[in-house]
Structure formats: structure tokens, C-alpha cells
Design a protein around this motif. Structure first.
Motif, PDB file in Angstrom:
ATOM      1  N   UNK A 147       0.911  -1.251   0.016  1.00 51.34           N
ATOM      2  CA  UNK A 147       0.024  -0.138  -0.036  1.00 51.34           C
ATOM      3  C   UNK A 147       0.970   1.136   0.174  1.00 51.34           C
ATOM      4  N   UNK A 148       0.635   2.228  -0.695  1.00 52.81           N
ATOM      5  CA  UNK A 148       1.317   3.579  -0.753  1.00 52.81           C
ATOM      6  C   UNK A 148       0.553   4.871  -0.963  1.00 52.81           C
ATOM      7  N   UNK A 149       1.297   6.063  -0.711  1.00 52.49           N
ATOM      8  CA  UNK A 149       0.895   7.009  -1.075  1.00 52.49           C
ATOM      9  C   UNK A 149       2.003   7.668  -2.295  1.00 52.49           C
ATOM     10  N   UNK A 150       1.492   8.605  -3.395  1.00 50.21           N
ATOM     11  CA  UNK A 150       2.113   9.041  -4.252  1.00 50.21           C
ATOM     12  C   UNK A 150       1.798  10.583  -4.556  1.00 50.21           C
ATOM     13  N   UNK A 185      -1.800  11.020  -4.724  1.00 43.32           N
ATOM     14  CA  UNK A 185      -2.497   9.775  -4.939  1.00 43.32           C
ATOM     15  C   UNK A 185      -2.272   8.727  -3.719  1.00 43.32           C
ATOM     16  N   UNK A 186      -2.808   7.540  -3.933  1.00 40.54           N
ATOM     17  CA  UNK A 186      -2.899   6.310  -2.898  1.00 40.54           C
ATOM     18  C   UNK A 186      -3.298   5.297  -3.740  1.00 40.54           C
ATOM     19  N   UNK A 203      -4.622   2.512  -8.593  1.00 42.99           N
ATOM     20  CA  UNK A 203      -4.356   3.978  -7.927  1.00 42.99           C
ATOM     21  C   UNK A 203      -5.306   4.936  -8.088  1.00 42.99           C
ATOM     22  N   UNK A 204      -5.684   5.561  -6.943  1.00 48.15           N
ATOM     23  CA  UNK A 204      -6.575   6.907  -7.355  1.00 48.15           C
ATOM     24  C   UNK A 204      -5.555   8.287  -7.333  1.00 48.15           C
ATOM     25  N   UNK A 205      -6.044   9.239  -7.747  1.00 50.34           N
ATOM     26  CA  UNK A 205      -5.151  10.345  -8.056  1.00 50.34           C
ATOM     27  C   UNK A 205      -6.275  11.623  -8.117  1.00 50.34           C
ATOM     28  N   UNK A 206      -5.748  12.695  -7.339  1.00 48.02           N
ATOM     29  CA  UNK A 206      -6.260  14.077  -7.364  1.00 48.02           C
ATOM     30  C   UNK A 206      -5.554  14.915  -7.854  1.00 48.02           C
ATOM     31  N   UNK A 207      -5.796  15.736  -8.828  1.00 52.93           N
ATOM     32  CA  UNK A 207      -4.630  16.725  -9.528  1.00 52.93           C
ATOM     33  C   UNK A 207      -5.124  18.057  -9.719  1.00 52.93           C
ATOM     34  N   UNK A 208      -4.433  19.082  -9.280  1.00 52.59           N
ATOM     35  CA  UNK A 208      -4.687  20.555  -9.224  1.00 52.59           C
ATOM     36  C   UNK A 208      -3.718  21.128 -10.484  1.00 52.59           C
ATOM     37  N   UNK A 231      -9.361  27.511 -14.169  1.00 44.96           N
ATOM     38  CA  UNK A 231      -8.757  26.690 -13.334  1.00 44.96           C
ATOM     39  C   UNK A 231      -9.245  25.185 -13.308  1.00 44.96           C
ATOM     40  N   UNK A 232      -8.241  24.211 -13.437  1.00 41.35           N
ATOM     41  CA  UNK A 232      -8.624  22.779 -13.834  1.00 41.35           C
ATOM     42  C   UNK A 232      -8.630  21.972 -12.790  1.00 41.35           C
ATOM     43  N   UNK A 233      -9.281  21.100 -12.231  1.00 45.30           N
ATOM     44  CA  UNK A 233      -9.041  19.895 -11.502  1.00 45.30           C
ATOM     45  C   UNK A 233      -9.333  18.654 -12.006  1.00 45.30           C
ATOM     46  N   UNK A 234      -8.733  17.523 -11.810  1.00 46.81           N
ATOM     47  CA  UNK A 234      -9.057  16.210 -12.355  1.00 46.81           C
ATOM     48  C   UNK A 234      -8.918  15.029 -11.285  1.00 46.81           C
ATOM     49  N   UNK A 235      -9.779  14.081 -11.262  1.00 44.21           N
ATOM     50  CA  UNK A 235      -9.409  12.845 -10.435  1.00 44.21           C
ATOM     51  C   UNK A 235      -9.525  11.642 -11.351  1.00 44.21           C
ATOM     52  N   UNK A 236      -8.708  10.778 -11.239  1.00 49.58           N
ATOM     53  CA  UNK A 236      -8.528   9.479 -12.205  1.00 49.58           C
ATOM     54  C   UNK A 236      -8.454   8.411 -11.374  1.00 49.58           C
ATOM     55  N   UNK A 237      -8.886   7.094 -11.652  1.00 47.59           N
ATOM     56  CA  UNK A 237      -8.609   5.809 -11.205  1.00 47.59           C
ATOM     57  C   UNK A 237      -8.139   5.007 -12.283  1.00 47.59           C
ATOM     58  N   UNK A 238      -7.048   4.502 -11.995  1.00 47.27           N
ATOM     59  CA  UNK A 238      -6.164   3.717 -13.024  1.00 47.27           C
ATOM     60  C   UNK A 238      -6.068   2.233 -12.383  1.00 47.27           C
TER      61      UNK A 238
END
Length: 255
Positions: A147-150, A185-186, A203-208, A231-238
Motif C-alpha cells: 500500500x502506498x501514497x504518491x 494519490x494512493x 491507484x486513485x489520484x487528485x490533480x490540481x 482553473x482545472x481539477x481532475x480525478x482519475x482511477x487507474x
């Protein structure tokens, strides 16, 4: 008589002792080999796919900086493919030991290509590329499960946006552009085991991507028409399969 009794005891005693000793030897538990312990140190390459959403806030101004419209939120969603490469080091191998060697540190780079898009108030918007470089720090609850944080830097490409009020012809155009920012991310990664070096990662990520001001051009003439601050925000799951190409395989504990 005493001599005969001593002679018989001398003959019988070995017959009693030897079977007992053989029984003791045959009853010992077999020595089992040590269990394999998976090693996370090494480099890797992987591929897979994911799903993402974005939200973008817009403020519009004329060419002199005077607001000409209320703030508008636009957004989109969609699927994409992803590729990634990187390297990890498990503490206790090349790095100083930490918490019994259950910690992992790594660096990576990846790219996403797809179609995260949505219809805004004035036109369609599409996020078609996302790239990132970063690092991760993880903990091993078991030797096969990480398990990790990125976190790190990310860059997104937005295709041309054509402003077409009420579905009519395009009156204004915002040219394609890139926006840079940061992400956190995590996730988790699991060593599958039945194929050497193969792991599964999600992995899940939140980007600003921060704010930027762009000039919007009048489509018929190509001349500047107004400005937009966004102002752009994005969320992804890979999720992806990873292959560790210089993976050392499970090692035996105690070796």
C-alpha cells in the motif's frame, strides 16, 4: 545360574534399546524449507486503463480586463489507456533498514491517452492527454501486498474549445493548450506470484492544474475577442498489470 542370567541380559538389552532408538529417529518432524519472501527492489513497466473526471472554473473578461460574464463551471468524464515505468527500492536491501524492511520507496513516470470530455455552456471540452512524474512511499502489510501514497508533477493537454452558443456555429475558439500542476494519490500493488515479476496495481489520484489566463479568438476573423481565466481539477482511477523486468523473484527467508 547368575552367569547365565547375566549372559541373557547382555543379549536382550541391545534388542530393546535399538528399536526404541529407531522409533525416536523415525518420529521426527521433517525439516521444512523457509517460506519465500517477495522482494520489491527493481525496475518495471506496465500498462492498463482507467476512468477520470475533470472540473474547470471559468471567469471571462474583455480585452481590457473588465468582467463580462458570471463564473461558469464546466466538467467532463471518460475512459483512457495508461502506460507507466519506474523503479522501487525496498528498505533493508539497498537502503537502510526501516521497520523491519517493510517500507518501499520508488520513482515513476506515466502517461494517459483517451477522451475525458464534456459539453459546457458554450461548447465541448476534451482532456485527451495526461502525463506525470512522481514518487511513492509505501508499506508492506505482507511481503506480497504493497500500500502506498504518491505525489508529483502532472501535465494535461486540452483540445481546442469551440464556443458555439445554443449549438450554433462556432463564434470563438480557445486553441489547444497544456496546463501543469501537482497531484497526490494512493493505491495498492499485489505480487501475483504465478508468473515471475507480474503484479497488479490500482491507484486513485487528485490533480490540481492551477489557474491560467487565455485569449479567446473570434473564429471568423481569427482576431482576439476576450479573455478567460480558468482553473482545472481532475480525478482519475487507474488499474494496470506491471512486469518487473529485473525482478529477483521471491527469496528464501533467512538467506
Amino acid at each position: 545360574m547368575k552367569t547365565l542370567w547375566g549372559f541373557l541380559c547382555a543379549i536382550v538389552s541391545p534388542l530393546i534399546v535399538i528399536p526404541a532408538t529407531a522409533a525416536d529417529l523415525g518420529g521426527r518432524a521433517p525439516v521444512m524449507p523457509p517460506a519465500p519472501v517477495y522482494n520489491w527492489s527493481g525496475c518495471y513497466f506496465g500498462g492498463g486503463g482507467g476512468y477520470g473526471v475533470f472540473d474547470q472554473e471559468h471567469d471571462s473578461f474583455d480585452l481590457t480586463g473588465v468582467p463580462i460574464a458570471l463564473k461558469v463551471d464546466t466538467g467532463g468524464r471518460g475512459w483512457f489507456g495508461t502506460v507507466q515505468g519506474g523503479c522501487d527500492v525496498q528498505f533493508g536491501s539497498f537502503l537502510p533498514n526501516l521497520l523491519g524492511g517493510t517500507m518501499v520507496f520508488g520513482a515513476f513516470a506515466d502517461g494517459n491517452w483517451g477522451s475525458i470530455k464534456g459539453a459546457g455552456l458554450f461548447g465541448d471540452e476534451k482532456l485527451d492527454q495526461i502525463g506525470a512524474v512522481g514518487a511513492r512511499f509505501g508499506w508492506l502489510p505482507t511481503d506480497r501486498f504493497l500500500t502506498y501514497f504518491s505525489g508529483g508533477y502532472t501535465n494535461a493537454h486540452v483540445e481546442d474549445i469551440h464556443y458555439a452558443p445554443l449549438g450554433g456555429p462556432s463564434l470563438d475558439t480557445l486553441p489547444a493548450h497544456r496546463m501543469g500542476g501537482w497531484f497526490i494519490g494512493s493505491g495498492f500493488e499485489y505480487q501475483i506470484g504465478w508468473f515471475p515479476g507480474l503484479t497488479w496495481k490500482t491507484e486513485y489520484r487528485f490533480a490540481d492544474y492551477g489557474s491560467r489566463t487565455d485569449t479567446i479568438f473570434f473564429t471568423p476573423t481569427g482576431l482576439p475577442d476576450f479573455q478567460s481565466n480558468s482553473h482545472l481539477f481532475a480525478q482519475t482511477v487507474t488499474t494496470q498489470l506491471i512486469w518487473r523486468f529485473n525482478w529477483s523473484g521471491p527469496r528464501m527467508s533467512g538467506y
